[in-house]
Design a protein around this motif. Structure first.
Motif, PDB file in Angstrom:
ATOM      1  N   ARG A  25       0.828  -1.219   0.000  1.00 25.03           N
ATOM      2  CA  ARG A  25       0.000   0.000   0.000  1.00 25.03           C
ATOM      3  C   ARG A  25       0.853   1.256   0.000  1.00 25.03           C
ATOM      4  NH1 ARG A  25      -3.760   0.940   4.486  1.00 25.03           N
ATOM      5  NH2 ARG A  25      -2.865  -0.800   5.618  1.00 25.03           N
ATOM      6  N   ALA A  26       2.017   1.175   0.664  1.00 27.15           N
ATOM      7  CA  ALA A  26       2.880   2.353   0.784  1.00 27.15           C
ATOM      8  C   ALA A  26       3.864   2.465  -0.375  1.00 27.15           C
ATOM      9  CB  ALA A  26       3.638   2.298   2.111  1.00 27.15           C
ATOM     10  N   ALA A  27       3.796   1.521  -1.311  1.00 24.40           N
ATOM     11  CA  ALA A  27       4.757   1.458  -2.417  1.00 24.40           C
ATOM     12  C   ALA A  27       6.195   1.431  -1.905  1.00 24.40           C
ATOM     13  CB  ALA A  27       4.550   2.615  -3.401  1.00 24.40           C
ATOM     14  N   ARG A  28       6.414   0.573  -0.891  1.00 24.27           N
ATOM     15  CA  ARG A  28       7.759   0.412  -0.337  1.00 24.27           C
ATOM     16  C   ARG A  28       8.160  -1.053  -0.464  1.00 24.27           C
ATOM     17  NH1 ARG A  28       8.160   2.258   5.618  1.00 24.27           N
ATOM     18  NH2 ARG A  28      10.364   2.106   5.068  1.00 24.27           N
ATOM     19  N   SER A  29       9.467  -1.303  -0.349  1.00 19.78           N
ATOM     20  CA  SER A  29       9.933  -2.689  -0.364  1.00 19.78           C
ATOM     21  C   SER A  29       9.932  -3.244   1.060  1.00 19.78           C
ATOM     22  CB  SER A  29      11.348  -2.752  -0.932  1.00 19.78           C
ATOM     23  OG  SER A  29      11.945  -3.962  -0.535  1.00 19.78           O
ATOM     24  N   PRO A  30       9.419  -4.463   1.269  1.00 17.37           N
ATOM     25  CA  PRO A  30       9.461  -5.070   2.612  1.00 17.37           C
ATOM     26  C   PRO A  30      10.889  -5.165   3.163  1.00 17.37           C
ATOM     27  CG  PRO A  30       8.058  -6.355   1.157  1.00 17.37           C
ATOM     28  CD  PRO A  30       8.732  -5.321   0.296  1.00 17.37           C
ATOM     29  N   ALA A  31      11.874  -5.151   2.273  1.00 17.92           N
ATOM     30  CA  ALA A  31      13.259  -5.213   2.744  1.00 17.92           C
ATOM     31  C   ALA A  31      13.649  -3.957   3.530  1.00 17.92           C
ATOM     32  CB  ALA A  31      14.199  -5.394   1.552  1.00 17.92           C
ATOM     33  N   GLU A  32      12.852  -2.883   3.392  1.00 20.99           N
ATOM     34  CA  GLU A  32      13.150  -1.634   4.106  1.00 20.99           C
ATOM     35  C   GLU A  32      12.651  -1.650   5.546  1.00 20.99           C
ATOM     36  OE1 GLU A  32      11.415   1.738   2.104  1.00 20.99           O
ATOM     37  OE2 GLU A  32      12.062   0.996   0.152  1.00 20.99           O
ATOM     38  N   VAL A  33      11.854  -2.663   5.900  1.00 21.11           N
ATOM     39  CA  VAL A  33      11.243  -2.675   7.232  1.00 21.11           C
ATOM     40  C   VAL A  33      11.708  -3.903   8.007  1.00 21.11           C
ATOM     41  CG1 VAL A  33       9.077  -2.637   8.524  1.00 21.11           C
ATOM     42  CG2 VAL A  33       9.193  -1.549   6.266  1.00 21.11           C
ATOM     43  N   SER A  34      12.466  -3.683   9.083  1.00 15.89           N
ATOM     44  CA  SER A  34      12.886  -4.853   9.848  1.00 15.89           C
ATOM     45  C   SER A  34      11.970  -5.064  11.049  1.00 15.89           C
ATOM     46  CB  SER A  34      14.356  -4.771  10.239  1.00 15.89           C
ATOM     47  OG  SER A  34      14.583  -3.600  10.956  1.00 15.89           O
ATOM     48  N   LEU A  35      11.972  -6.305  11.496  1.00 13.95           N
ATOM     49  CA  LEU A  35      11.090  -6.724  12.585  1.00 13.95           C
ATOM     50  C   LEU A  35      11.929  -6.963  13.833  1.00 13.95           C
ATOM     51  CD1 LEU A  35       8.435  -7.849  13.773  1.00 13.95           C
ATOM     52  CD2 LEU A  35       8.885  -9.992  12.545  1.00 13.95           C
ATOM     53  N   LEU A  36      11.666  -6.170  14.860  1.00  9.67           N
ATOM     54  CA  LEU A  36      12.324  -6.360  16.158  1.00  9.67           C
ATOM     55  C   LEU A  36      11.384  -7.179  17.038  1.00  9.67           C
ATOM     56  CD1 LEU A  36      14.738  -5.284  18.080  1.00  9.67           C
ATOM     57  CD2 LEU A  36      13.005  -3.729  18.938  1.00  9.67           C
ATOM     58  N   ALA A  37      11.838  -8.340  17.477  1.00 10.88           N
ATOM     59  CA  ALA A  37      11.005  -9.197  18.332  1.00 10.88           C
ATOM     60  C   ALA A  37      11.120  -8.725  19.773  1.00 10.88           C
ATOM     61  CB  ALA A  37      11.457 -10.643  18.206  1.00 10.88           C
ATOM     62  N   VAL A  38      10.013  -8.296  20.345  1.00  9.33           N
ATOM     63  CA  VAL A  38      10.032  -7.774  21.715  1.00  9.33           C
ATOM     64  C   VAL A  38       9.809  -8.928  22.700  1.00  9.33           C
ATOM     65  CG1 VAL A  38       8.948  -6.183  23.349  1.00  9.33           C
ATOM     66  CG2 VAL A  38       9.280  -5.495  20.954  1.00  9.33           C
ATOM     67  N   THR A  39      10.889  -9.294  23.375  1.00 12.40           N
ATOM     68  CA  THR A  39      10.901 -10.505  24.206  1.00 12.40           C
ATOM     69  C   THR A  39      10.665 -10.215  25.689  1.00 12.40           C
ATOM     70  OG1 THR A  39      13.319 -10.286  24.158  1.00 12.40           O
ATOM     71  CG2 THR A  39      12.343 -11.875  22.655  1.00 12.40           C
ATOM     72  N   LYS A  40      10.411  -8.969  26.039  1.00 11.61           N
ATOM     73  CA  LYS A  40      10.223  -8.611  27.458  1.00 11.61           C
ATOM     74  C   LYS A  40       9.161  -9.501  28.106  1.00 11.61           C
ATOM     75  CE  LYS A  40       6.754  -5.035  26.588  1.00 11.61           C
ATOM     76  NZ  LYS A  40       6.575  -3.650  26.160  1.00 11.61           N
ATOM     77  N   THR A  41       9.408  -9.870  29.343  1.00  9.14           N
ATOM     78  CA  THR A  41       8.579 -10.742  30.192  1.00  9.14           C
ATOM     79  C   THR A  41       8.607 -12.222  29.750  1.00  9.14           C
ATOM     80  OG1 THR A  41       6.374 -10.695  29.130  1.00  9.14           O
ATOM     81  CG2 THR A  41       6.925  -8.844  30.586  1.00  9.14           C
ATOM     82  N   HIS A  42       9.147 -12.516  28.582  1.00 13.70           N
ATOM     83  CA  HIS A  42       9.218 -13.896  28.114  1.00 13.70           C
ATOM     84  C   HIS A  42      10.601 -14.491  28.426  1.00 13.70           C
ATOM     85  CE1 HIS A  42       5.386 -13.394  26.180  1.00 13.70           C
ATOM     86  NE2 HIS A  42       5.819 -12.378  25.474  1.00 13.70           N
ATOM     87  N   PRO A  43      10.692 -15.814  28.558  1.00 15.77           N
ATOM     88  CA  PRO A  43      11.988 -16.431  28.871  1.00 15.77           C
ATOM     89  C   PRO A  43      12.987 -16.332  27.722  1.00 15.77           C
ATOM     90  CG  PRO A  43      10.307 -18.120  28.563  1.00 15.77           C
ATOM     91  CD  PRO A  43       9.610 -16.807  28.502  1.00 15.77           C
TER      92      PRO A  43
END
Ligand SMILES: *Cc1c(COP(=O)(O)O)cnc(C)c1O
Length: 240
Positions: A25-43
């Motif tokens: 929708r934004a006419a952007r490449s998915p390679a431009e967006v990284s995913l940070l996994a938020v692990t707080k409270t999890h082991p």
């Protein structure tokens, strides 16, 4: 944490699909967006899952929680601090994180710069801006961003990658979406303006979480920070 790696993988695939759809929708490449996994409270296994899935980094809210988990996580992954940092934890944070996203004062910059210098490390930094002008949120006032950036760029042991923000919490889906859009556009404008004025790249825009990642990607996010949509809901914080 009760989920298995296979459940995590299904969740992560679903988040990647949301990223891809928003990028389309934004006419952007998915390679431009990284995913940070938020692990707080999890082991520590939560960080292992993220590494196994191929993610580059995990986000933690509290310094001590990350310090406790790191020896239990054998996978190679980058650790990023996304929660409020107290001055007395700056030294520990500089030693245990690859990047601190929650820097919102000149005092913290000075302390982190000194601590990084002492251990011969270049520490990644994002400046946290309260771009939604939310009295309930940490982050520097947008009006103070130019001065904070100037201080940051003068710190020899810090690498200033860009900015982070958290949108104010609305009560209806419409309100959530409009507050998020306004907040993310505002941070995008602040970044564009300061990058042009300073000549620094300031590439990273860390904005968007499980509930508002689409709005963030439309506004130019380069990193979404996702906990709930990957690991399920967290226990409510215990009052102490
Ligand atoms: C907890 C947290 C997140 C993740 O939120 P979810 O809604 O669980 O995706 C992102 N950013 C910050 C700063 C957080 O504290």
């Amino acid at each position: 944490m009760v989920i298995s790696y296979l459940e995590f993988k299904m969740h992560a695939d679903a988040v990647q699909s949301r990223i891809a759809a928003a990028c389309l929708r934004a006419a952007r490449s998915p390679a431009e967006v990284s995913l940070l996994a938020v692990t707080k409270t999890h082991p520590a296994a939560a960080a292992e899952y993220a590494a196994r899935y191929g993610l580059r980094s995990v986000g933690e809210n509290r310094v001590q929680e990350a310090v406790d988990k790191q020896p239990l996580c054998t996978a190679k992954i980058q650790w990023e601090l996304i929660g409020h940092l107290q001055s007395n934890k700056a030294k520990l944070a500089a030693a245990h994180f690859d990047r601190v996203q929650s820097v919102d004062s000149a005092k913290l910059l000075t302390l982190l710069d000194r601590a990084a210098g002492e251990i011969g490390k270049t520490l990644g930094i994002l400046l946290q801006i309260n771009a939604g002008n939310d009295p309930a949120k940490f982050g520097a006032d947008p009006a103070d961003a130019p001065r904070l950036l100037e201080t940051a760029l003068a710190c020899a042991n810090l690498r200033i990658d860009g900015f982070m923000t958290i949108a104010p919490l609305g009560s209806t889906p419409e309100e959530i979406a409009s507050l998020a859009t306004r907040t993310f556009q505002n941070l995008r404008n602040i970044r564009d303006d300061l990058a042009a004025k300073s000549g620094a790249a300031l590439h990273e825009l860390s904005m968007g979480m499980s509930g508002d990642l689409e709005a963030a990607i439309l506004a130019g996010s380069t990193m979404i920070r996702v906990g709930t949509a990957l690991y399920g809901s967290r226990p409510p914080p215990v009052a102490i």
